[in-house]
Design a protein around this motif. Sequence first.
Motif: not given
Lengths: 127, 626
Positions: B179-180, B173, B165, B176-177, B160, B157
């Motif tokens: 998180e996935e 970002p 980036r 995001l990477k 993000k 979090d």
Amino acid sequence: MPRLTVEDLKKIKEEYKSILTLREGGARVKVTIHMGTCGIAAGARKVMEALLEEKGKSGVTDMIVTTSGCAGLCSKEPMATVEIINESPVKYVHLNEEKIRTIFKEHVMEGKPVEQYALVMGSETAY
Amino acid sequence: MENYRLSVMMCGGTGCTAAGSLTVKDALFEEIRKKGLEKEINVVITTCSSFCSQGPVMTVYPGEIFYPKLATKDILEVVEEHFIKGRPVERLMYKESPRKGAIPLMKDIPFYKYQVLRALRNKGLIDAEKIGEYISRDGYQAAAKALTEMTPEQIIDEMKKSGLRGRGGAGFPTGLKWEESAKARADQKYILCNGDEGDPGAFMDRSIMEGDPHVVLEGMIIGAKAIGSTKGYIYVRAEYPLAVQRLQLAIDQAKENGLLGENILGTGFNFDIEIYQGAGAFVCGESTALMRSLEGKRGMPRPRPPQSAVKGLWGKPTVLNNVETYANVPQIILNGADWFRTLGTEKSAGTKVFALSGAINNIGLIEVPMGIPLRKIIFDIGGGIPNKRKFKAVQLGGPSGGCIPESLLDTPVTYEDIMKTGAIVGSGGMVVMNDLNCMVSVAKFFLEFTVEESCGKCPPCRLGTTVMHDILLNITEGRGAEGDIELLEDLSRDIITASLCGLGQTAPNPVLTTIKYFREEYESHINEKWCKTGVCKELCTFYIDEEKCKACGVCKRACPQNAISGEKKVPHRIDQSRCIQCRSCYVGCKFDSVKIGPRSMRDAMDLPDQEALNNMRIETMAGKGE
């Protein structure tokens, strides 16, 4: 060395702070030779050796000689930073053995920065 | 000792005395006495302050307010306004603060003034081989925080929110990477660090790995906690021996101290890192090729999806980030996403490290807030172009990037704005070119690089770049034909659309941007057989403008061929049969008397004629249809 805990980290931090930052009673002067690939290629090792030799000859004990990475101005290597207690660090550029000997004699020993070899005075902004 | 409110250092050196400091001093004492300030203000007469040209000078503390060139009549105002009312008299103040001796301060040198160090915060400060020095600069505090106080969700979090980036070039970002990958279910996940820096003129990552290796390890530990990984690899090119050595030492020290391995910092978290040395193939900087290479196979990309975050190294969820990206992570965790966002722009937060090289005064490594205009980087921080030459273009993003001309120098450095010019921010290589550069040759140079480095897996890249290179070779060697520019543009579009990986998809960028901004150079090469910079030897004739020639002899001495004749007061002349187009005379001439003409000017010599040249043209199948 023992395995560290989170508490130990803080202790080490304090310990090293007192070693690294110059304080009364500890070292009076610190010289950092910048030895990234650029510095080494430009001849930083010889500069370092010359400085250590001068240090050995003079027998000073209140001086730290240390190395670090690239200082950012690769075209002006070899570079060194001289920091005397309670004074702004001075960065020297385009060094060679002869120049570092002069710097040792005048700046380290007598406290007079060698203006003609110096580039800048102060610490960089980091946040 | 008296307690003075203000201290005034008045220079009593010879220079200032000669400039009249004695009367100024008398006036000052007189005024202080009149106002009854003797017990509040301490006036000290100092020795020479080495500002003799500005004398008489005085400095007031606190505040280090410096007043140069003082006159008796100024004293009343200084005492009234500054000493009594506390308002320094701006009219009389020196524009820059006084310097100690002749060594300038960092704030006075643009190279330092506009930089902000975050990823490079330990640059040149710590000994890379001593873990204690890193710890003393808040090292591993962020890892401790992430391991003891934060859940993986909280870490992701924060990442993000920070808007960090990917600093390797693509700008994806980071949060995001992560998180996935965190969401993917698997018995094993990997955290990789991309240290396969391959762009010509780029050395940001090398410098971080050499100078501050622990920050990379710490960033990876935090990433490992976020996605739930126990194993990490750092992929470094073997051409960086010092980086490899210092990283290995850092890993060993971290393991010894329980900062890597099992039960890190007594938190029960396990994570280990190994170094993998790459053989220096450019394509291995591409994520899927890097992973294949790590698996021990030949480094070649594979089609995506599946994304590496889900199916990466050995088919397991894998996060791959660049060295500089990891270097940013600990500070974000320690200071928070909001702190990170205090610099940069909305979409491009934080700072970016650039490696300045080429025709620029301050070659080196810099870190600037994103959003700073290119002009400021090149002319203030970089110190402009040496040898009084003119700026022509700046190349960003290496073989995947493009050339940005003078007219676009006010472009702010953000991922989006640079993309609009046709170049990319890339990993941070910034090669500055001056007016001696031929842009067609520059494009050819980069194509040469991609031809060499294309892995050969997909035809658009393997054949396409070769054909483009052949066309550029034709153009620069005098065999260019009408339609070549259009053909290059056409091929570029095809290669970009049809290539498998980032290498091919971006390879035409240097050609496209040079055509876009320097089309007239391509045209003069093709139509007039004239390389106006004198780089393409077949397409230029060096001659001396005899009316402008001052007969100084500089060119004559510079010529390695003894091709130049002339005496004192007799305009010089170049013997074309001897000239090898080395440009020494052109670069050396101070009076702009050496000129570069088109090829046709020396057609009289025994050169192959145009027809013979055209017969030598490299024929490609491109654009020929069925």
